[in-house]
Design a protein around this motif. Structure first.
Motif, short mmCIF file in Angstrom:
data_model
loop_
_atom_site.label_atom_id
_atom_site.label_comp_id
_atom_site.label_asym_id
_atom_site.label_seq_id
_atom_site.Cartn_x
_atom_site.Cartn_y
_atom_site.Cartn_z
N GLY A 1 0.80 -1.22 0.00
CA GLY A 1 0.00 0.00 0.00
C GLY A 1 0.82 1.26 0.00
N ALA A 2 0.14 2.37 -0.15
CA ALA A 2 0.68 3.74 -0.17
C ALA A 2 1.46 4.02 -1.46
CB ALA A 2 1.53 4.02 1.07
N GLY B 1 0.65 0.76 -3.45
CA GLY B 1 -0.78 0.51 -3.57
C GLY B 1 -1.40 1.06 -4.84
N TYR B 2 -0.59 1.39 -5.83
CA TYR B 2 -1.12 1.98 -7.06
C TYR B 2 -0.89 1.07 -8.26
CZ TYR B 2 -1.98 5.93 -4.10
OH TYR B 2 -2.47 6.72 -3.07
N CYS C 1 -2.85 -1.55 2.95
CA CYS C 1 -3.07 -0.14 3.30
C CYS C 1 -3.41 0.66 2.05
CB CYS C 1 -1.84 0.42 4.01
SG CYS C 1 -1.40 -0.53 5.47
N LEU C 2 -4.62 0.46 1.53
CA LEU C 2 -5.04 1.07 0.26
C LEU C 2 -6.14 2.10 0.46
CD1 LEU C 2 -5.38 -2.30 -1.73
CD2 LEU C 2 -3.38 -0.81 -1.66
N GLY C 3 -6.51 2.37 1.72
CA GLY C 3 -7.65 3.24 1.99
C GLY C 3 -8.95 2.48 1.80
N LYS D 1 -11.15 0.33 -0.84
CA LYS D 1 -10.31 -0.49 -1.70
C LYS D 1 -9.66 -1.64 -0.92
CE LYS D 1 -7.23 0.50 -5.50
NZ LYS D 1 -6.27 1.42 -6.09
N GLY E 1 -5.57 1.40 6.37
CA GLY E 1 -5.61 2.78 5.88
C GLY E 1 -4.25 3.41 5.66
N GLY E 2 -4.05 4.57 6.29
CA GLY E 2 -2.83 5.34 6.06
C GLY E 2 -1.68 4.99 7.00
N ASP F 1 2.06 5.35 5.86
CA ASP F 1 2.54 6.74 5.79
C ASP F 1 3.08 7.19 7.15
OD1 ASP F 1 1.77 7.49 3.02
OD2 ASP F 1 -0.23 7.03 3.74
N ARG G 1 -5.94 15.93 11.83
CA ARG G 1 -5.83 15.48 10.43
C ARG G 1 -6.49 16.47 9.49
NH1 ARG G 1 -6.39 9.07 9.74
NH2 ARG G 1 -4.95 9.54 8.06
N ARG H 1 -9.68 16.88 3.53
CA ARG H 1 -10.44 15.79 4.16
C ARG H 1 -11.83 16.24 4.61
NH1 ARG H 1 -6.53 11.66 5.70
NH2 ARG H 1 -8.11 10.49 6.81
N ARG I 1 -14.95 14.42 3.10
CA ARG I 1 -15.25 13.07 3.57
C ARG I 1 -15.62 13.06 5.06
NH1 ARG I 1 -9.45 9.87 3.28
NH2 ARG I 1 -10.11 8.88 5.21
N1 UDP Z 1 -3.77 4.35 -1.29
C1 UDP Z 1 -3.24 3.33 -2.06
N2 UDP Z 1 -3.83 3.04 -3.26
C2 UDP Z 1 -4.91 3.71 -3.72
C3 UDP Z 1 -5.46 4.74 -2.92
C4 UDP Z 1 -4.87 5.03 -1.70
O1 UDP Z 1 -2.27 2.70 -1.67
O2 UDP Z 1 -5.38 3.40 -4.80
C5 UDP Z 1 -3.14 4.66 -0.01
C6 UDP Z 1 -2.77 6.12 0.20
O3 UDP Z 1 -1.54 6.40 -0.45
C7 UDP Z 1 -2.68 6.18 1.72
C8 UDP Z 1 -3.76 5.18 2.15
O4 UDP Z 1 -4.04 4.38 1.01
O5 UDP Z 1 -1.42 5.70 2.13
C9 UDP Z 1 -5.08 5.80 2.59
O6 UDP Z 1 -4.83 6.72 3.52
P1 UDP Z 1 -6.01 7.52 4.24
O7 UDP Z 1 -5.34 8.57 5.03
O8 UDP Z 1 -7.08 7.91 3.27
O9 UDP Z 1 -6.62 6.37 5.14
P2 UDP Z 1 -7.19 6.45 6.62
O10 UDP Z 1 -6.02 6.26 7.51
O11 UDP Z 1 -7.89 7.78 6.75
O12 UDP Z 1 -8.13 5.29 6.62
#
Ligand code: UDP
Length: 246
Positions: free
Chosen positions: A109-110, A137-138, A160-162, A165, A186-187, A190, A213, A220, A223
């Motif tokens: 992810g990320a 994650g792309y 960790c794709l949000g 996803k 999630g994030g 990062d 945040r 943000r 959302r």
């Molecule tokens: N991300 C990813 N692929 C995608 C979309 C998002 O890897 O197609 C990653 C994005 O880079 C980030 C994480 O998913 O590292 C989502 O973070 P966000 O802060 O939205 O998540 P939260 O912690 O709020 O759930």
């Protein structure tokens, strides 16, 4: 303590961080593909309109309340959750445990480079951590990513794709990764990489992490309107329940 609080059919664990780690170890011990989700009200609101996300949350093996918003929702619904267990803290505690117990890990992810940096930082912090690989994650096609993870033989997979996803990825592919425990976090990568900073402790302890945040990432705001909308939904559910009981 113990048991579960049901919110919209999703069974949140009433547990502390330590209890959550014990559950995670139990799942690893079973050896069957399993997964942990860490929803907050933003995700729960999305799940009201997204059947796949709702199923992924409902069928998870362990559901941890990521934010104070989950605690507020549970209070409104009359079955309070005693603690929040932040996904980012749970993930790091699990990496520490993995280093101690020798569980193998893959970070997915990320943005490109972030998972590698997160892995380097975590290996420096928890010597002995067996990190078998990372991927960003792309990706367009999941198959090559799944193949690499499968080949590695990693037991624990951070996804960790949000939302939604990451939950869909785990729901669709948990039998194809070869991993035992999958985590939707999630994030978190990062934060481990140091590209995003967590709020200061006083803000976390006062339940104001969401505000931090928002200050750091004003985009943000859109959302985040889901949070009060979700709490309003919970109030409606409670009032409907009372009216039905009359
Ligand atoms: N991300 C990813 N692929 C995608 C979309 C998002 O890897 O197609 C990653 C994005 O880079 C980030 C994480 O998913 O590292 C989502 O973070 P966000 O802060 O939205 O998540 P939260 O912690 O709020 O759930």
């Amino acid at each position: 303590m113990g048991g579960k609080a049901i919110i919209d059919g999703i069974a949140f664990e009433k547990t502390s961080l330590r209890g959550a780690l014990e559950k995670a170890e139990e799942l690893i011990g079973r050896g069957e593909p399993s997964y942990v989700v860490t929803p907050n009200p933003e995700i729960l609101y999305q799940a009201l309109k997204d059947e796949t996300l709702h199923s992924a949350l409902r069928e998870a093996d362990l559901v941890l309340p990521d934010s104070v918003g989950c605690r507020i929702a549970s209070k409104i619904l009359g079955d309070p959750i005693p603690y929040k267990v932040a996904g980012v803290e749970f993930g790091e505690a699990l990496l520490k445990l993995a280093a101690e117990k020798g569980y193998t890990v893959w970070l997915l992810g990320a943005k490109p480079g972030v998972a590698e940096k997160a892995g380097e930082n975590m290996k420096a912090k928890y010597p002995g951590l067996k990190l078998l690989g990372t991927s960003d994650g792309y990706f367009k096609d999941a198959e090559p990513v799944l193949e690499k993870i499968r080949q590695s033989g990693a037991q624990i997979l951070f996804v960790c794709l949000g939302a939604p996803k990451q939950e869909s990825f785990i729901y669709d592919h948990k039998h194809e990764t070869g991993a035992i425990l999958h985590l939707a976090l999630g994030g978190s990568l990062d934060v481990y990489a140091g590209t995003v900073e967590r709020a200061p402790r006083w803000m976390i302890q006062s339940g104001l992490e969401w505000l931090y945040r928002l200050i750091k990432e004003p985009k943000r705001l859109g959302r985040m309107t889901r949070i009060p909308l979700y709490l309003l939904h919970c109030v409606k559910v409670r009032l409907n329940r009372r009216n039905r009981g009359k």
